[in-house]
Design an enzyme around this catalytic site. Sequence first.
Site, PDB file in Angstrom:
ATOM      1  CE  LYS A  79      -3.847   1.946   2.752  1.00  0.00           C
ATOM      2  NZ  LYS A  79      -4.633   1.754   3.988  1.00  0.00           N
ATOM      3  CB  SER A 154      -7.936   3.645   3.252  1.00  0.00           C
ATOM      4  OG  SER A 154      -7.128   3.062   4.236  1.00  0.00           O
ATOM      5  CB  SER A 178      -8.129   0.799   6.243  1.00  0.00           C
ATOM      6  OG  SER A 178      -8.884   1.977   6.431  1.00  0.00           O
TER       7      SER A 178
END
Lengths: 482, 108
Positions: A79, A154, A178
């Site tokens: 990420k 996210s 997330s």
Amino acid sequence: MSIANRSLWQHAKALETKEYSSLELTLSLMEKAEKENPDLNAYVTLCRERALMEAKNSDKRRSLGNALSFIDGIPYAVKDNISVCGLPLSCGSRILEGYVSPYDASVVSAFSNAGCVLLGKTNMDEFAMGTGTESSCFGRTKNPIDARYVAGGSSGGSAAAVAADQAVFALGSDTGGSVRQPAAYCGTVGLRPTYSAISRYGLVGFAPSLDTVGIITGCVRDSAIVFGFAASYDAADATCRRHPEKDFTKELGNGVKGMRIALITQTEELFLTDDVRKALSASEKVLADCGVKIVRLSLPEISNAYAVYYTLSSAEASSNLSRFDGVRYGRRATGSDIDEILLKARSEGFGEEVKRRILFGALALSKEHRGTLYESALRARAKLSLALDGVLEEADAILLPTSSSCAYLAGERKHALFDAYTMDDLLCAPASLAGLPAISLPYVSGNSMPVGIQLMGRRFSESALFSLAEKLEKAFQEEARV
Amino acid sequence: MNEESIKKFTAADFDADALAEQVRLRLSDVEKQSFLDDMCDMANYVSERLFESRDGSLVIGFSAAKNASELREDEPKLFERAEEILANAPHVKDGYIAVPQIMDNGEN
């Protein structure tokens, strides 16, 4: 057997037996990612040359009998709020335009030392604030199952990459769900580990008392394998602790008879879609059939979880994000004086959701309101955590949905303060607030979008969670086959 | 819970300009109104939900890491990676990050 759509375990075995090479595997995934990314938008950076070089090095090591680990040569994604030396790091935000990480996050070093191959950095909601990966400055990530839907957030890019077979596993970050929620939306497995089990050195902070590095994989076994490499004491992170276990796969396949699983009565009273209720019922039945005792317990404190989470995370974010001003790194604005420069840099650099949370966080910490907001939230957090510890004295784990529904349509919740967050954060926030591990696994009924089932356990009980989750996973797969 | 004693926030309770200045954000009029509405809604939600937690006798301390962290020893090390830091700086001068002037040389 095709190289595509295999688990990490299957790929690792194939590399071990030389069924194919890491280079072949990496090329396969990289070419798929390059072809599909213009539409799917799971990645913000793809590093082909680096990945191919790492894959070749892995193959060379293996040919000499010097594989670094069982997962040497396995391609993965990271990420874009986790630092990888030499690669851009954006956190999905304009304010970090041009920033290149000067060091590897400790968790990235761990996988590098294991010989894994980095494919690239994945898309995310700006500074990890969001539930759809819609607020990224790079545009939204689509759900690989149905592009009309969000990938969740996210860590939507990471979840989408694994779901679309563009990475064998991916790292994300989980502050209030997330990793778990996008994993659920994309039909993958998402692990939020015990707080402090994985080093946060190199993870850009959103809310440090809640942030963890999380893991997204295609199945539970893979999650256990990856976690084994990620969980490691790190002196560079003062909150990091030594996990008492080393082998998280050892309880896989063991019976779960005699274990006790709690269902929180308040979560059953929430608005949950039919698919989610069906998944919850199915889970309860599977576990009961395995000899697990299901107990229904009341936890009224859980209904405050969203209020607590939003207040504390916004307060911490307000403080953490004060470092982003374009002066030492990132996008610097022009202006007549320092005030103008800072105002412009931050106003132009941050998106709407980030601004909203920074403002609320500042409000929560203000002299006039901190008693009502921030300090009350701290007390409520302590109460909730104690209450959860109490439940987990009577049960080995807690079963609850990951989200109140499956993925939603893109744009549907762009700005819905209570609709978007209340339900989903209420289900994911408790584990975050108490520092507990939680795993989400997908349940699919017919042709509908997947929903997530979540198991939350005691601190450092990941092995038990994997064991329970694998039982559910096998039963869900059987049901889907019928 | 005595509903009359629950703090009810209104827009008048928030100085959006002061808050924005504090966090170094410049908001348009549209943004200001939108954020004001959101903050009001959220503050009221939190205030109502957490009313019982205003009790000052309740424990405020909590550590997600449950203490027992191992702190490393303090070992002074020479930092030799300044070039890496400077590589990300928008403006570098003589080996330092050039920052906007803050002091006004005592003129004001």
